[in-house]
Structure formats: C-alpha cells, structure tokens
Design a protein around this motif. Structure first.
Motif, short mmCIF file in Angstrom:
data_model
loop_
_atom_site.label_atom_id
_atom_site.label_comp_id
_atom_site.label_asym_id
_atom_site.label_seq_id
_atom_site.Cartn_x
_atom_site.Cartn_y
_atom_site.Cartn_z
N THR A 50 0.83 -1.21 0.00
CA THR A 50 0.00 0.00 0.00
C THR A 50 0.86 1.25 0.00
OG1 THR A 50 -1.80 -1.15 1.15
CG2 THR A 50 -1.80 1.26 1.25
N LEU A 51 1.96 1.24 0.75
CA LEU A 51 2.88 2.38 0.73
C LEU A 51 3.37 2.63 -0.70
CD1 LEU A 51 5.17 1.83 3.89
CD2 LEU A 51 3.29 3.47 3.62
N MET A 52 3.75 1.57 -1.38
CA MET A 52 4.25 1.70 -2.74
C MET A 52 3.13 2.15 -3.69
SD MET A 52 7.35 1.13 -2.28
CE MET A 52 7.73 1.40 -4.00
N SER A 53 1.92 1.66 -3.45
CA SER A 53 0.80 2.01 -4.33
C SER A 53 0.38 3.46 -4.13
CB SER A 53 -0.38 1.07 -4.09
OG SER A 53 -0.06 -0.24 -4.51
N ILE A 54 0.40 3.92 -2.88
CA ILE A 54 0.09 5.34 -2.62
C ILE A 54 1.11 6.22 -3.30
CG2 ILE A 54 0.09 7.10 -0.80
CD1 ILE A 54 -1.17 5.06 1.04
N ASN A 55 2.38 5.84 -3.17
CA ASN A 55 3.44 6.56 -3.85
C ASN A 55 3.22 6.54 -5.37
OD1 ASN A 55 6.39 5.95 -5.27
ND2 ASN A 55 6.46 7.64 -3.79
N TYR A 235 7.82 -5.54 -13.92
CA TYR A 235 8.87 -5.08 -13.00
C TYR A 235 8.36 -5.04 -11.55
CZ TYR A 235 11.89 -1.74 -10.59
OH TYR A 235 12.70 -1.12 -9.67
N CYS A 236 7.11 -4.65 -11.34
CA CYS A 236 6.54 -4.63 -9.98
C CYS A 236 6.61 -6.02 -9.34
CB CYS A 236 5.10 -4.14 -10.01
SG CYS A 236 4.91 -2.37 -10.34
N GLY A 237 6.38 -7.04 -10.15
CA GLY A 237 6.42 -8.41 -9.63
C GLY A 237 7.82 -8.86 -9.25
N PHE A 368 -1.25 0.69 -8.02
CA PHE A 368 -2.18 -0.34 -7.55
C PHE A 368 -1.59 -1.74 -7.47
CE2 PHE A 368 -2.73 0.04 -12.15
CZ PHE A 368 -2.70 -1.28 -12.58
N LEU A 369 -0.56 -2.05 -8.29
CA LEU A 369 -0.10 -3.43 -8.36
C LEU A 369 0.62 -3.89 -7.10
CD1 LEU A 369 1.16 -4.44 -11.91
CD2 LEU A 369 -0.65 -5.45 -10.55
N LEU A 388 0.23 -16.98 -8.32
CA LEU A 388 -0.72 -15.99 -8.83
C LEU A 388 0.00 -14.73 -9.31
CD1 LEU A 388 -3.62 -16.33 -6.21
CD2 LEU A 388 -3.68 -16.99 -8.62
N ILE A 389 1.05 -14.33 -8.57
CA ILE A 389 1.83 -13.17 -8.98
C ILE A 389 2.58 -13.46 -10.28
CG2 ILE A 389 3.83 -11.72 -8.39
CD1 ILE A 389 2.93 -11.83 -5.49
N PHE A 390 3.21 -14.63 -10.36
CA PHE A 390 3.94 -15.00 -11.58
C PHE A 390 3.01 -15.09 -12.78
CE2 PHE A 390 6.96 -17.46 -8.56
CZ PHE A 390 7.60 -16.27 -8.23
N LEU A 391 1.79 -15.62 -12.56
CA LEU A 391 0.82 -15.70 -13.65
C LEU A 391 0.42 -14.32 -14.13
CD1 LEU A 391 -1.04 -17.39 -15.46
CD2 LEU A 391 -2.74 -17.38 -13.60
N SER A 392 0.26 -13.38 -13.20
CA SER A 392 -0.06 -12.00 -13.58
C SER A 392 1.04 -11.41 -14.45
CB SER A 392 -0.24 -11.14 -12.32
OG SER A 392 -1.29 -11.63 -11.51
N MET A 393 2.29 -11.69 -14.10
CA MET A 393 3.42 -11.20 -14.88
C MET A 393 3.42 -11.79 -16.29
SD MET A 393 6.22 -11.48 -11.76
CE MET A 393 7.67 -10.90 -12.65
N VAL A 394 3.04 -13.06 -16.41
CA VAL A 394 2.94 -13.71 -17.72
C VAL A 394 1.88 -13.02 -18.57
CG1 VAL A 394 2.28 -15.83 -18.93
CG2 VAL A 394 3.76 -15.96 -16.92
N ILE A 395 0.75 -12.70 -17.97
CA ILE A 395 -0.34 -12.03 -18.70
C ILE A 395 0.12 -10.67 -19.22
CG2 ILE A 395 -2.62 -10.97 -18.46
CD1 ILE A 395 -3.28 -13.26 -16.47
N PHE A 396 0.81 -9.90 -18.36
CA PHE A 396 1.31 -8.59 -18.80
C PHE A 396 2.35 -8.74 -19.91
CE2 PHE A 396 -0.13 -7.19 -14.47
CZ PHE A 396 -1.09 -6.30 -14.93
#
Length: 422
Positions: A50-55, A235-237, A368-369, A388-396
């Motif tokens: 959340t700190l990173m997302s707010i930033n 990169y976020c992942g 948000f990520l 789930l995180i790795f799968l999200s990276m594959v989709i992107f």
C-alpha cells in the motif's frame, strides 16, 4: 561535436546518473530491506504494498502535472531541490521512526519529490543529450550507471546495518546514511549542472497547449505508453522474488538483503547495456527488442511457475530468478526509447511532454499493483500466492508482446511509405 562539447555532454550525463542512482533508495527501501520493514516497522505485505501504491498514485498524476512545468523549470533548480527534499524526508523517518499512517504521508511526499519534480526532468535531460540514433544507448547506459551507483550506495547501507548488529538502531542508521547521500548529491548537482534556456513567451505557452492536444491524438504514442505499462507491471512483480526466496527456499534475512541488492540494483548494470546494445545494434529497433523480450519473459515465467521449488537447491532458485530479472531490466532500460522511432513532430518530441505523457501511463501500475500483489500474498500464503503473482506477470508479458507487434507493423509501414515518397 568539439572536445569541449563532448566533455560537457558526458559530464552532465554523469551528474544526472549520480542523482538518478541515489534518489530512489528511500522510497524503494523495500528493494533491500523488505524483511527489515516487516520486522522493525511491523508492516505486513499488504501495508508495504500500500505504501508503494500510494506513492505510485501520486507518481502517476504527478507525471501528468509535470507536463505543465517541466519545460518551464531549469534542471539546475528542479533536480537539486527534489534530491534535497527527499533526503530531508528520509532524515525525519529515521529520527522519528513514525507509524504506518505517518509513513503513508511520507510515501505520498516521496511521490512529489522523486517522480513529479525529478523523473520527467531527468528523462528530458537525458533525451536532449543525443540524437535518435543514440537513444537506446543513452537510456540503456543510464540504467547501467544507476545500477553502479545503486549497488555502491546500497551495499554500504547494508554494511552499516550488519556492522552495527542488525538491530532497529542499525536500520535507522542505514536510513540516515541514504538520506545524507541524496542530500549531498543534490548540493553537488546544484553547483555542477547548467541552467536550461527557458522560454516564457506567450507564443511558447500557446504552442505547448497545441503540442499537448497533438500528442494525445497520436495512437503510436499511446501504444508506447501502454507498452511501458506492461514492462512496469512485470517489473513490480520482480520485488516479490525476495520474499519468495525467503518463504519458499528459507533464505536467511541477511542473504535476502544481499540478493535484493543484486536483484534490484546489480542487474541494472547488466540489463541496462544488454537492452541498449541489443535494441540499437542487434535488432536495430527498441520496439522490436521489446517484442521478443516480452515473449522470452512470458515463456520463462510460465515454466518457472511449475518447477518443484520445494525440492530445488536454493542457488538454482537464485540463478533462475536473476536471469529473469536481467531480461526485465533490459526492458526497463529502453522502454521509452521507441519514442524516437515513431517520428514525432519536433515540437512534441523536443519537449518533455511526450515523456511525461508516456510516463503517466507507463508508471501507472505502481499505484495499484504493489498493493494487489501484497494482498495476494497475505490472503494466499505460500506457493499459491506466488504462482498468482507470476501468472499476472505472464499475462502482462502477453499484452506487451501484442502491443509491440502492432507498433512494429505501424513503424515498418510508415518507413515504407516514407521510402516511396523519397
């Protein structure tokens, strides 16, 4: 170019790299001290995210606001001021060690000082140092230089932490050190950078408004922006390779921090020149390199997801994640370089507007990520969450591959038309 002009060009480049390699140590404290933030600040995965997302939220809208002042404020004023203010925020954090709510305010302010005031001006300054044929190398070696500065600065910070006993006080000492460094480089930048020639004429201001409308109507610029969006989403992942190795491979906390230095900073020195040289020399096109690197990253991550990690040697896991990280950093080094391929009108490409617009969209995942990824790990503990995180990276990666393919066809079509006309 005379010897004097060449020296001035590369001297300016070095000063810009010093600032770029130091300013993000504080807002990206999690890149090396993720475990320490959990242990000493009492933060969960979701709270760090959340700190990173707010930033990231402030960053994204800050890039939009930067369109209106980036070309009107000299880098001699904007860059040093943003560095010094970032360091002051770090000193406050170290001396008062505030709670989560105050940390959220600090990370909001980091968004203003680092991304609204600093980054668009840096991109404009780097782009102005060379012609279109040099953009891949200029941006690629920017990442290399940042990686070198990052690695030196952060390694000393980690040494301070371990030397003084790996306690909460040694953690505070590391934060103080990062703050002093960024303030010092801000002061050096003020005395070493030259003033830009700023036009304040009404005709210039009217031109800026027309340029902004013209930029919004260019589909190629939007494609570049969302291509950067895909790169930054992957990169976020990359951040979560650190807790992944700690949780799944049981890597000790200090070794996790050492890995974090290599993963977040050392790979810039490797990935930066790979991206720049491959884009300029091998593929002759940043867009084409992005296309095929998206494909390579997607396939690699997909295979990585299904490995029997619980039974794999820890060093195998380290090597595989670092190889994937190298490919990601090679993309990050040049993900704005395609701006030089789409033949923007000079009044648009010569200003910071194209960069600010691309940055606005490209860095949007940061708002948000991180929060989403952190929430996934808190709600789906263990290997399930990481998959789930790795799968999200594959989709992107798939989205980026598709956009790069379309953009590549548009660029080739435009070149063919220009050849016929010529």
């Amino acid at each position: 170019m005379t010897k004097e002009q060449n020296f001035k060009k590369w001297f300016t480049y070095v000063i810009l790299v010093l600032g770029a390699g130091s300013i993000y140590k504080l807002p990206f404290l999690k890149s090396v001290f993720y475990g320490q933030m959990q242990e000493f600040m009492g933060l969960s995965h979701t709270e760090i995210g959340t700190l990173m997302s707010i930033n990231g939220l402030i960053t994204t809208f800050g890039f939009g606001a930067a369109v209106y002042f980036t070309d009107k404020v000299s880098k001699k004023k904007s860059l040093p001021l943003s560095l010094i203010l970032t360091g002051v925020l770090g000193l406050y954090m170290a001396f008062f060690f505030p709670g989560y709510k105050q940390l959220m305010v600090i990370w909001v302010l980091f968004g203003f000082t680092c991304d609204m005031m600093y980054w668009p001006v840096l991109l404009k300054s780097i782009k102005s140092l060379g012609d279109d044929s040099e953009q891949g190398r200029l941006f690629g070696f920017l990442e290399t230089g940042r990686g070198l500065v990052d690695t030196i600065v952060v390694s000393i910070g980690l040494f301070i932490f371990t030397y003084f006993g790996s306690t909460i006080n040694s953690f505070k000492s590391s934060i103080i050190y990062f703050s002093v460094v960024v303030i010092a480089i801000g002061i050096i930048s003020y005395f070493c950078l030259e003033d830009d020639k700023i036009s304040t004429s009404s005709s210039k201001k009217n031109g800026e408004k027309l340029d902004y409308r013209a930029a919004l109507k260019m589909p190629e610029l939007w494609m570049i922006a969302f291509n950067a969006f895909s790169v930054y989403s992957i990169y976020c992942g990359l951040t979560y390779f650190m807790p992944f190795l700690k949780d799944i491979y049981k890597m000790p906390l200090t070794l996790v921090s050492v890995y974090g230095i290599i993963n977040a900073y050392g790979l810039k020195m490797l990935g930066g020149p790979i991206g720049g040289i491959m884009a300029d020399k091998k593929f002759k096109s940043p867009t084409k390199y992005l296309k095929y690197s998206f494909l390579a990253i997607g396939i690699s991550l997909l295979g990585f997801m299904f490995l029997p990690h619980e039974s794999i040697n820890i060093y195998v896991g380290i090597i595989l994640t670092l190889l994937i990280g190298t490919m990601i950093f090679s993309q990050r080094a040049i993900f704005f370089a395609p701006v030089g391929e789409i033949n923007l009108p000079e009044e648009i490409s010569g200003s910071a507007m194209a960069m600010a617009m691309a940055s606005f969209v490209g860095y949007a995942p940061g708002m948000f990520l991180y929060s989403i990824y952190g929430g996934i790990l808190d709600n789906f503990p263990g290997m399930t969450g990481y998959k789930l995180i790795f799968l999200s990276m594959v989709i992107f990666a798939g989205i980026g591959f598709t956009l790069s393919s379309i953009l590549m066809k548009k660029i080739q079509k435009k070149k063919a038309e220009d050849t016929v006309i010529a």
